[in-house]
Scaffold this active site. Structure first.
Site, PDB file in Angstrom:
ATOM      1  CD  GLU A  86      15.816 -13.423   7.248  1.00  0.00           C
ATOM      2  OE1 GLU A  86      16.222 -14.851   7.482  1.00  0.00           O
ATOM      3  OE2 GLU A  86      16.527 -12.600   6.484  1.00  0.00           O
ATOM      4  CG  HIS A 138      16.719 -11.169   2.546  1.00  0.00           C
ATOM      5  ND1 HIS A 138      18.137 -11.359   2.399  1.00  0.00           N
ATOM      6  CD2 HIS A 138      16.189 -12.299   2.961  1.00  0.00           C
ATOM      7  CE1 HIS A 138      18.774 -12.075   3.209  1.00  0.00           C
ATOM      8  NE2 HIS A 138      18.280 -12.738   3.610  1.00  0.00           N
TER       9      HIS A 138
HETATM   10  P1  13P Z   1      21.711 -17.772   6.697  1.00  0.00           P
HETATM   11  O1  13P Z   1      20.200 -19.215   7.341  1.00  0.00           O
HETATM   12  O2  13P Z   1      22.778 -18.837   6.043  1.00  0.00           O
HETATM   13  O3  13P Z   1      22.406 -17.472   7.747  1.00  0.00           O
HETATM   14  O4  13P Z   1      20.755 -17.139   5.471  1.00  0.00           O
HETATM   15  C1  13P Z   1      19.982 -16.041   6.830  1.00  0.00           C
HETATM   16  C2  13P Z   1      18.849 -15.534   5.488  1.00  0.00           C
HETATM   17  O5  13P Z   1      19.104 -15.006   5.011  1.00  0.00           O
HETATM   18  C3  13P Z   1      17.502 -16.181   5.125  1.00  0.00           C
HETATM   19  O6  13P Z   1      16.843 -15.607   4.372  1.00  0.00           O
END
Ligand code: 13P
Length: 257
Positions: A166, A94
């Site tokens: 992400e 992450h």
């Molecule tokens: P948000 O949905 O708060 O933008 O976060 C995304 C995230 O980091 C999920 O792992």
């Protein structure tokens, strides 16, 4: 099948986590067609949330793991311990951990290798910064992250991998990527995974994460090449999370998958 993963991050105590997990269960009750749903509470709440989820269609995941199996690693939690705690999934790489917990590509790779020795499914997060995107290097950057994470990782016929795209600039900003951005990136991710495993096939899901909420989830989930969503902030708001699950269900019913 669509997959919806809730990453609760460093929120909710044990009692709140149990109550929230019960809320998630209430929102899936009575529905035959459901997306795959995974919730990832803090380590402290895993065992109590596990009790709530036993024999339900909501699975348990962890937000992070250590780089060794057992040993003198104060404060770390190993993948074997997560397995023992009933987790079926674990998030690695992450961007918050890459940035704040020195989770480099080398560390992510070591974790991948450990996970493949268990039955847990890795949720491998990748994604570029705003600067990398502005420089037009997002696809190359993400492909490199995948290559580094999967280098030397061996898979077998039952191996499964979830890659979460992400983009860092979309996390917690309210500024999600467009479905078109995610679709374009997913093509590159699939190619990079295929290359990393020398063409050997693996059950691969590529999901999108970054400011997904009850209102925009459907526009991602309806895309056949987006296998699901990884949700942060909205996953701890029950009405939002319910709406995201409902969007997944609607898409699955409409597409009969
Ligand atoms: P948000 O949905 O708060 O933008 O976060 C995304 C995230 O980091 C999920 O792992």
């Amino acid at each position: 099948m669509k997959t919806i993963i809730g990453n609760w991050k460093m929120h909710l105590g044990i009692r709140e986590s149990v109550a929230h997990a019960r809320g998630v269960l209430r929102s899936v009750m009575g529905h035959e067609v459901l997306p795959e749903i995974v919730i990832c509470p803090s380590f402290t709440a895993l065992s109590e949330v596990r009790k709530v989820l036993v024999r339900t269609r909501v699975a348990l995941g962890a937000q992070a793991m250590g780089t060794e199996r057992f040993g003198a690693f104060t404060g770390d939690v190993s993948v074997a311990q997560l397995d023992d705690a009933g987790c079926g999934f674990v998030i690695i790489g992450h961007s918050e951990r890459r940035a704040m917990n020195a989770e480099s590509d080398t560390v992510v790779n070591a974790k991948m290798k450990l996970i493949t020795q268990t039955s847990l499914v890795p949720v491998l997060c990748v994604g570029e910064s705003k600067d990398v995107r502005s420089a037009g290097k997002a696809e190359v950057f993400v492909a490199q992250q995948i290559e580094a994470a999967l280098r030397g990782v061996t898979i077998n016929a039952s191996s499964r991998l979830i890659v979460a795209y992400e983009p860092i600039w979309a996390i917690g900003t309210g500024l999600s990527a467009t479905p078109a951005d995610a679709i374009a990136m997913n093509v590159g991710i699939r190619e990079a995974v295929k290359k990393a495993f020398g063409g050997k096939s693996i059950a691969l899901s590529v999901v999108y994460g970054g400011s997904v909420n009850g209102e925009n989830a459907y526009q991602f989930l309806r895309e056949p090449s987006i296998d699901g969503v990884l949700v942060g902030g909205a996953s701890i708001k029950i009405h939002d999370f319910e709406a995201i699950i409902a969007a997944g269900r609607d898409v699955m019913i409409a597409q009969s998958v």
